[in-house]
Write a protein that holds these residues in place. Structure first.
Motif, PDB file in Angstrom:
ATOM      1  N   THR A 244      20.309  88.877  66.756  1.00  0.00           N
ATOM      2  CA  THR A 244      19.697  87.889  65.872  1.00  0.00           C
ATOM      3  C   THR A 244      18.329  87.474  66.399  1.00  0.00           C
ATOM      4  N   MET A 245      18.278  87.207  67.718  1.00  0.00           N
ATOM      5  CA  MET A 245      17.044  86.763  68.364  1.00  0.00           C
ATOM      6  C   MET A 245      16.879  87.478  69.698  1.00  0.00           C
ATOM      7  N   VAL A 246      15.630  87.605  70.121  1.00  0.00           N
ATOM      8  CA  VAL A 246      15.323  88.180  71.432  1.00  0.00           C
ATOM      9  C   VAL A 246      14.525  87.163  72.237  1.00  0.00           C
ATOM     10  N   LEU A 247      15.017  86.893  73.462  1.00  0.00           N
ATOM     11  CA  LEU A 247      14.323  86.014  74.399  1.00  0.00           C
ATOM     12  C   LEU A 247      13.682  86.881  75.465  1.00  0.00           C
ATOM     13  N   ALA A 248      12.363  86.859  75.539  1.00  0.00           N
ATOM     14  CA  ALA A 248      11.640  87.642  76.537  1.00  0.00           C
ATOM     15  C   ALA A 248      11.146  86.715  77.647  1.00  0.00           C
ATOM     16  N   ILE A 249      11.487  87.057  78.884  1.00  0.00           N
ATOM     17  CA  ILE A 249      11.105  86.256  80.041  1.00  0.00           C
ATOM     18  C   ILE A 249      10.111  87.034  80.890  1.00  0.00           C
ATOM     19  N   SER A 250       9.078  86.357  81.353  1.00  0.00           N
ATOM     20  CA  SER A 250       8.082  86.975  82.224  1.00  0.00           C
ATOM     21  C   SER A 250       7.770  86.017  83.370  1.00  0.00           C
ATOM     22  N   ASP A 251       8.014  86.462  84.594  1.00  0.00           N
ATOM     23  CA  ASP A 251       7.751  85.655  85.795  1.00  0.00           C
ATOM     24  C   ASP A 251       8.392  84.273  85.713  1.00  0.00           C
ATOM     25  N   LYS A 265       6.541  93.860  65.406  1.00  0.00           N
ATOM     26  CA  LYS A 265       5.326  93.964  64.598  1.00  0.00           C
ATOM     27  C   LYS A 265       4.095  93.442  65.322  1.00  0.00           C
ATOM     28  N   ASN A 266       4.320  92.659  66.369  1.00  0.00           N
ATOM     29  CA  ASN A 266       3.211  92.103  67.154  1.00  0.00           C
ATOM     30  C   ASN A 266       2.870  93.067  68.289  1.00  0.00           C
ATOM     31  N   GLU A 267       1.732  93.705  68.185  1.00  0.00           N
ATOM     32  CA  GLU A 267       1.346  94.725  69.164  1.00  0.00           C
ATOM     33  C   GLU A 267       1.198  94.156  70.573  1.00  0.00           C
ATOM     34  N   LYS A 268       0.928  92.840  70.665  1.00  0.00           N
ATOM     35  CA  LYS A 268       0.710  92.229  71.974  1.00  0.00           C
ATOM     36  C   LYS A 268       1.984  91.640  72.577  1.00  0.00           C
ATOM     37  N   SER A 269       3.106  91.729  71.864  1.00  0.00           N
ATOM     38  CA  SER A 269       4.326  91.097  72.355  1.00  0.00           C
ATOM     39  C   SER A 269       4.899  91.862  73.547  1.00  0.00           C
ATOM     40  N   LEU A 270       5.521  91.116  74.468  1.00  0.00           N
ATOM     41  CA  LEU A 270       6.151  91.729  75.636  1.00  0.00           C
ATOM     42  C   LEU A 270       7.297  92.629  75.203  1.00  0.00           C
ATOM     43  N   PHE A 271       8.073  92.174  74.226  1.00  0.00           N
ATOM     44  CA  PHE A 271       9.196  92.970  73.753  1.00  0.00           C
ATOM     45  C   PHE A 271       8.715  94.303  73.181  1.00  0.00           C
ATOM     46  N   GLY A 272       7.640  94.254  72.410  1.00  0.00           N
ATOM     47  CA  GLY A 272       7.079  95.480  71.858  1.00  0.00           C
ATOM     48  C   GLY A 272       6.657  96.459  72.944  1.00  0.00           C
ATOM     49  N   GLN A 273       6.066  95.936  74.005  1.00  0.00           N
ATOM     50  CA  GLN A 273       5.657  96.784  75.126  1.00  0.00           C
ATOM     51  C   GLN A 273       6.864  97.414  75.808  1.00  0.00           C
ATOM     52  N   LEU A 274       7.931  96.615  75.996  1.00  0.00           N
ATOM     53  CA  LEU A 274       9.140  97.132  76.640  1.00  0.00           C
ATOM     54  C   LEU A 274       9.790  98.227  75.800  1.00  0.00           C
ATOM     55  N   VAL A 275       9.776  98.052  74.476  1.00  0.00           N
ATOM     56  CA  VAL A 275      10.342  99.070  73.581  1.00  0.00           C
ATOM     57  C   VAL A 275       9.548 100.370  73.690  1.00  0.00           C
ATOM     58  N   LYS A 276       8.219 100.268  73.673  1.00  0.00           N
ATOM     59  CA  LYS A 276       7.372 101.458  73.780  1.00  0.00           C
ATOM     60  C   LYS A 276       7.611 102.180  75.100  1.00  0.00           C
ATOM     61  N   GLU A 277       7.706 101.409  76.180  1.00  0.00           N
ATOM     62  CA  GLU A 277       7.929 102.001  77.495  1.00  0.00           C
ATOM     63  C   GLU A 277       9.280 102.688  77.561  1.00  0.00           C
ATOM     64  N   TYR A 278      10.284 102.055  76.964  1.00  0.00           N
ATOM     65  CA  TYR A 278      11.620 102.638  76.985  1.00  0.00           C
ATOM     66  C   TYR A 278      11.624 103.991  76.283  1.00  0.00           C
ATOM     67  N   TRP A 279      11.047 104.040  75.088  1.00  0.00           N
ATOM     68  CA  TRP A 279      11.078 105.286  74.319  1.00  0.00           C
ATOM     69  C   TRP A 279      10.200 106.364  74.940  1.00  0.00           C
ATOM     70  N   SER A 280       9.109 105.984  75.573  1.00  0.00           N
ATOM     71  CA  SER A 280       8.262 106.986  76.241  1.00  0.00           C
ATOM     72  C   SER A 280       9.006 107.599  77.426  1.00  0.00           C
ATOM     73  N   HIS A 281       9.727 106.754  78.189  1.00  0.00           N
ATOM     74  CA  HIS A 281      10.535 107.267  79.305  1.00  0.00           C
ATOM     75  C   HIS A 281      11.672 108.145  78.792  1.00  0.00           C
ATOM     76  N   PHE A 282      12.286 107.715  77.671  1.00  0.00           N
ATOM     77  CA  PHE A 282      13.397 108.467  77.090  1.00  0.00           C
ATOM     78  C   PHE A 282      12.934 109.844  76.630  1.00  0.00           C
ATOM     79  N   GLN A 283      11.813 109.884  75.932  1.00  0.00           N
ATOM     80  CA  GLN A 283      11.286 111.153  75.433  1.00  0.00           C
ATOM     81  C   GLN A 283      10.865 112.070  76.571  1.00  0.00           C
ATOM     82  N   PHE A 284      10.307 111.473  77.644  1.00  0.00           N
ATOM     83  CA  PHE A 284       9.906 112.268  78.812  1.00  0.00           C
ATOM     84  C   PHE A 284      11.134 112.883  79.482  1.00  0.00           C
TER      85      PHE A 284
END
Length: 287
Positions: A244-251, A265-284
């Motif tokens: 339902t909701m995602v809580l992103a914690i940083s430091d 949808k927010n390109e600058k969001s921490l969650f969006g960055q984590l998703v991109k990193e996850y899929w790039s590692h997965f594809q690699f």
């Protein structure tokens, strides 16, 4: 045992004898109702956590609300404070400031037994104790054989237990090493199903199991805990995509708290960055 190991054992005993005690198990004048929590609403108010009296803050004033029955994904990089937040919910560490209120009750005002016995957790490292299948699922003998077998069926462990000579009384050796890691994790799920708490915590519960067991775990939780508050500390990003909701914690600070698709949808969001990193590692890894 070698003499060097023996004296280390003495040192450990001496160390443990001087560890400060936890808070009172039961506060007689302030016990929650037997049905608590009913809705499973968790309100976190300016929560601050430090591990030593003079140490730095690990959580810096987190404020948010988990509505009853919602599915909350907690994400962040290693060391961001995800597990510390869960530890605060179970009062493994007491707040340096702020509070956590569950269904109108400040959890710091009640005894540890009354608090911890009302929540369920499926940990990252599944733990079984020396004894039997029955004693691991129902250590206080509060449930009938029929209820235990029904839970084993839901966890897809029924056949594995039936194949053992003793059934529910079949043995579990030290640390459950005569069962696979996946089976141990499903036993932990079985405990949670028997407890039927309105608040379930998954502390990176799928980090060390295969995809097939992960699928069983996720499907059972979605079905059996549909009306409960489920707080998932994410290791595999896909496990929180339908939250339902995602809580992103940083430091140790709340970076963002919103619906997963909104954050995506927010390109600058921490969650969006984590998703991109996850899929790039997965594809690699796939390539």
């Amino acid at each position: 045992m070698r003499p060097a190991n023996q004296i280390i054992s003495v040192e450990r005993l001496n160390q443990y004898m001087h560890i400060p005690s936890e808070a009172t198990q039961v506060v007689e004048g302030n016990r929650p109702p037997a049905s608590w929590p009913v809705a499973g609403k968790v309100e976190i108010h300016d929560l601050q956590i430090r591990y030593r009296p003079e140490g730095p803050l690990v959580l810096h004033g987190i404020t948010c609300t988990f509505e009853g029955g919602h599915k909350i994904g907690v994400v962040g990089r290693t060391g961001s404070g995800k597990s510390t937040l869960i530890g605060a919910l179970f009062r493994l560490v007491e707040p340096a400031g702020g509070k956590i209120v569950v269904d109108g009750i400040d959890i710091s005002s009640i005894g540890l037994h009354d608090l911890r016995s009302r929540f369920c957790i499926i940990p990252q490292d599944p733990t079984l104790f020396t004894g039997t299948v029955r004693s691991n699922l129902d250590p206080l003998s509060q449930h009938s054989d029929q209820e235990i077998w029904e839970v084993l069926r839901k966890c897809q462990l029924q056949e594995a237990v039936q194949d053992k000579e003793g059934g529910l009384d079949s043995s579990v050796v030290e640390e459950g090493s005569n069962w696979s890691i996946g089976q141990r994790q499903l036993f932990c799920l079985g405990r949670a199903l028997l407890r039927r708490s309105k608040i379930l915590v998954l502390d990176e519960a799928t980090a060390s199991i295969d995809n097939a067991t992960d699928l069983i775990l996720q499907k059972t939780i979605k079905t059996e805990f549909a009306n409960c508050t489920v707080i998932t500390v994410a290791h595999r990003i896909p496990t929180v995509m339908d939250c339902t909701m995602v809580l992103a914690i940083s430091d140790g600070k709340l970076a963002e708290y919103d619906e997963p698709m909104t954050l995506m949808k927010n390109e600058k969001s921490l969650f969006g960055q984590l998703v991109k990193e996850y899929w790039s590692h997965f594809q690699f890894a796939e390539s």
